[in-house]
Scaffold this motif. Structure first.
Motif, PDB file in Angstrom:
ATOM      1  N   SER A 152       0.825  -1.201   0.000  1.00 41.54           N
ATOM      2  CA  SER A 152       0.000   0.000   0.000  1.00 41.54           C
ATOM      3  C   SER A 152       0.863   1.256   0.000  1.00 41.54           C
ATOM      4  O   SER A 152       0.561   2.236  -0.696  1.00 41.54           O
ATOM      5  CB  SER A 152      -0.930  -0.006   1.218  1.00 41.54           C
ATOM      6  OG  SER A 152      -1.772   1.114   1.220  1.00 41.54           O
ATOM      7  N   VAL A 153       1.958   1.224   0.757  1.00 37.50           N
ATOM      8  CA  VAL A 153       2.878   2.367   0.765  1.00 37.50           C
ATOM      9  C   VAL A 153       3.543   2.522  -0.595  1.00 37.50           C
ATOM     10  O   VAL A 153       3.670   3.631  -1.127  1.00 37.50           O
ATOM     11  CB  VAL A 153       3.931   2.201   1.877  1.00 37.50           C
ATOM     12  CG1 VAL A 153       4.989   3.292   1.764  1.00 37.50           C
ATOM     13  CG2 VAL A 153       3.278   2.244   3.245  1.00 37.50           C
ATOM     14  N   GLN A 154       3.964   1.414  -1.187  1.00 32.98           N
ATOM     15  CA  GLN A 154       4.647   1.489  -2.469  1.00 32.98           C
ATOM     16  C   GLN A 154       3.720   1.969  -3.582  1.00 32.98           C
ATOM     17  O   GLN A 154       4.170   2.633  -4.521  1.00 32.98           O
ATOM     18  CB  GLN A 154       5.241   0.120  -2.815  1.00 32.98           C
ATOM     19  CG  GLN A 154       6.419  -0.249  -1.911  1.00 32.98           C
ATOM     20  CD  GLN A 154       6.982  -1.617  -2.213  1.00 32.98           C
ATOM     21  OE1 GLN A 154       6.241  -2.561  -2.527  1.00 32.98           O
ATOM     22  NE2 GLN A 154       8.299  -1.751  -2.128  1.00 32.98           N
ATOM     23  N   ARG A 155       2.441   1.669  -3.477  1.00 34.21           N
ATOM     24  CA  ARG A 155       1.474   2.159  -4.463  1.00 34.21           C
ATOM     25  C   ARG A 155       1.176   3.636  -4.285  1.00 34.21           C
ATOM     26  O   ARG A 155       0.601   4.269  -5.172  1.00 34.21           O
ATOM     27  CB  ARG A 155       0.147   1.383  -4.357  1.00 34.21           C
ATOM     28  CG  ARG A 155       0.180  -0.029  -4.846  1.00 34.21           C
ATOM     29  CD  ARG A 155      -1.257  -0.540  -5.000  1.00 34.21           C
ATOM     30  NE  ARG A 155      -2.045  -0.394  -3.797  1.00 34.21           N
ATOM     31  CZ  ARG A 155      -2.156  -1.310  -2.837  1.00 34.21           C
ATOM     32  NH1 ARG A 155      -1.472  -2.453  -2.955  1.00 34.21           N
ATOM     33  NH2 ARG A 155      -2.906  -1.094  -1.780  1.00 34.21           N
ATOM     34  N   LYS A 187       0.338   7.003   2.783  1.00 34.14           N
ATOM     35  CA  LYS A 187       1.427   7.980   2.744  1.00 34.14           C
ATOM     36  C   LYS A 187       2.179   8.079   4.072  1.00 34.14           C
ATOM     37  O   LYS A 187       3.318   8.525   4.110  1.00 34.14           O
ATOM     38  CB  LYS A 187       0.880   9.356   2.348  1.00 34.14           C
ATOM     39  CG  LYS A 187       0.372   9.405   0.911  1.00 34.14           C
ATOM     40  CD  LYS A 187      -0.136  10.777   0.550  1.00 34.14           C
ATOM     41  CE  LYS A 187      -0.409  10.903  -0.949  1.00 34.14           C
ATOM     42  NZ  LYS A 187      -1.276   9.865  -1.484  1.00 34.14           N
ATOM     43  N   THR A 188       1.519   7.704   5.180  1.00 33.01           N
ATOM     44  CA  THR A 188       2.167   7.741   6.493  1.00 33.01           C
ATOM     45  C   THR A 188       1.896   6.428   7.212  1.00 33.01           C
ATOM     46  O   THR A 188       0.739   6.011   7.325  1.00 33.01           O
ATOM     47  CB  THR A 188       1.642   8.908   7.347  1.00 33.01           C
ATOM     48  OG1 THR A 188       1.853  10.143   6.656  1.00 33.01           O
ATOM     49  CG2 THR A 188       2.358   8.955   8.690  1.00 33.01           C
ATOM     50  N   LEU A 189       2.966   5.789   7.685  1.00 28.15           N
ATOM     51  CA  LEU A 189       2.840   4.553   8.450  1.00 28.15           C
ATOM     52  C   LEU A 189       3.844   4.612   9.591  1.00 28.15           C
ATOM     53  O   LEU A 189       5.047   4.456   9.391  1.00 28.15           O
ATOM     54  CB  LEU A 189       3.109   3.334   7.559  1.00 28.15           C
ATOM     55  CG  LEU A 189       3.103   1.972   8.268  1.00 28.15           C
ATOM     56  CD1 LEU A 189       1.745   1.712   8.923  1.00 28.15           C
ATOM     57  CD2 LEU A 189       3.448   0.859   7.292  1.00 28.15           C
ATOM     58  N   ASP A 217       8.859   9.073  -2.530  1.00 25.26           N
ATOM     59  CA  ASP A 217       9.403  10.207  -1.787  1.00 25.26           C
ATOM     60  C   ASP A 217       8.371  10.825  -0.855  1.00 25.26           C
ATOM     61  O   ASP A 217       8.720  11.463   0.147  1.00 25.26           O
ATOM     62  CB  ASP A 217       9.916  11.274  -2.763  1.00 25.26           C
ATOM     63  CG  ASP A 217      11.133  10.808  -3.544  1.00 25.26           C
ATOM     64  OD1 ASP A 217      11.814   9.885  -3.073  1.00 25.26           O
ATOM     65  OD2 ASP A 217      11.384  11.364  -4.638  1.00 25.26           O
ATOM     66  N   THR A 218       7.095  10.668  -1.181  1.00 23.16           N
ATOM     67  CA  THR A 218       6.028  11.252  -0.360  1.00 23.16           C
ATOM     68  C   THR A 218       5.689  10.403   0.855  1.00 23.16           C
ATOM     69  O   THR A 218       4.910  10.829   1.703  1.00 23.16           O
ATOM     70  CB  THR A 218       4.758  11.429  -1.200  1.00 23.16           C
ATOM     71  OG1 THR A 218       4.385  10.165  -1.759  1.00 23.16           O
ATOM     72  CG2 THR A 218       4.984  12.432  -2.321  1.00 23.16           C
TER      73      THR A 218
END
Length: 403
Positions: A333-336, A340-342, A362-363
């Motif tokens: 999910s982060v890579q997609r 954006k924040t984990l 980068d975001t």
């Protein structure tokens, strides 16, 4: 003869025009004088009362800033400019406001107005909106306000009001918005609220006790964060219309109801409580929800993560007692770019499944420091300062930790 007829027409038109532009009601004019006498502009470039010239012949309904009339009676009174760079008004709010008997809206913009809220407002049964925000009003909320049967919005936030919340709030059948945040209110929340209430904000007070056993099913926004409340999160399952829930910074305990983990509830703030048990094992959301935030940090949640929260845009699970590995769905999910924040720092997590050489957007802001991984794959670059500068937990903490 034609000249006489024309003169008669012009004279008649003048009379009718004068009657249609009737001057303000004398009792309302007297009330406005008293209101102005009790308030003053804080010195600035924008002076609200500069148009309130009682010596001029102009009608206040047409020329006074903040005054709106209907049939020569004041129906809306907005005190202050409302501009971001304006310091607002000082002084006190005069009981003479209650002499504006046709008033439907009373608005006081941010300033330094002090003193109590006039109890006489309770006589204005036409009032639909009372918004007296961001000043220094003191004392208790007058019980008389809660007898206004047509009241739709009551916003008294960011003042210095004290005392208990009146138990008769549920006697307001048309109340849809109740905002009492950032005051000094104490005691317990009322047991009952109006059944049509949509927006309730009592955050930033000194409220104690438990949540009411039954909240209005129509609620879409509920904030009681930063209080002294305790007990379990009972009764939340019935609030199926909620889109925003903030119960953070209290003393709530027990498990998180599984019904709170759902796509419609796009903002869920339960951080800094004493919540325990597992993160609810709900089914993953079918689609990502842009702008959604789930903050369960700074509790005592245990066990391994399920994939229930992979569609949240911002997810905070740091400072808990979580164990096991992070599900691959979170990394994907982060890579997609969906998440954006984990934040997972300060747990007992044993693995973060990211391939060697893989990069995150980068975001993305992902922090997994101070867990039970010998070599966390992400370091500290995306971690907040509060995470500290230790990448991993000491081995003795990990070997001796049990759920």
């Amino acid at each position: 003869m034609a000249k006489i007829c024309n003169f008669f027409f012009i004279f008649t038109f003048f009379i009718l025009s004068s009657e249609s532009e009737a001057q303000i009601d004398p009792s309302d004019l007297a009330a406005l004088r008293l209101i102005k006498n009790s308030l003053t502009d804080v010195p600035s470039a924008a002076r609200f009362f500069s148009t309130w010239n009682f010596s001029a012949a102009a009608d206040p309904c047409a020329s006074f800033a903040g005054v709106t009339c209907s049939a020569s009676r004041v129906t809306i009174l907005s005190l202050g400019t409302g501009m971001a760079d304006s310091p607002g008004l000082a002084g006190t709010l005069s009981p003479a406001v209650a002499q504006l008997t046709e008033l439907t809206q009373l608005i006081l913009f941010a300033g330094i107005v002090t003193g109590p809220i006039p109890a006489q407002l309770g006589s204005l049964q036409s009032l639909r909106v009372i918004a007296l925000t961001s000043n220094r009003l003191t004392g208790e909320i007058p019980a008389s306000i809660f007898r206004l049967q047509n009241l739709h919005t009551l916003d008294l936030s960011r003042n210095q009001l004290a005392g208990n919340l009146p138990p008769a709030i549920d006697a307001l059948p048309r109340l849809k918005v109740l905002v009492l945040a950032s005051n000094r209110l104490s005691g317990q929340m009322p047991r009952h609220f109006p059944e049509n209430l949509l927006h309730l904000d009592v955050g930033g007070n000194l409220l104690s006790g438990t949540l009411p056993p039954q909240m209005p099913a129509a609620l879409r926004y509920l904030s009681a964060g930063n209080n002294l409340m305790s007990g379990e999160l009972n009764g939340m399952e019935s609030l199926t219309s909620l889109a925003y829930l903030d119960l953070s910074m209290n003393k709530f305990s027990g498990p998180i109801p599984g019904a709170l983990i759902r796509p419609a509830l796009t903002s869920l703030f339960l951080q800094r409580n004493n919540l325990s048990g597992r993160v609810p094992q709900s089914q993953p959301w079918p689609d990502s929800v842009a702008g959604s935030t789930v903050d369960l940090s700074h509790n005592s949640l245990t066990g391994e993560l399920s994939a229930a929260l992979i569609a949240a845009e911002s997810l905070f699970l740091n400072n808990n007692l979580l164990t096991g590995g992070v599900p691959e769905e979170y990394v994907a999910s982060v890579q997609r770019g969906t998440m954006k924040t984990l934040y997972l720092q300060h747990n007992y997590i044993t693995g973060f499944p990211i391939r060697v050489g893989s990069a995150l957007p980068d975001t993305a802001a992902v922090c997994v420091s101070y867990n039970c991984m010998d070599a966390p794959p992400l370091g500290l670059s995306a971690c907040p300062a509060s995470a500290g500068d230790q990448i991993s937990r000491p081995a003795y903490q990990c070997s001796g930790f049990h759920n």
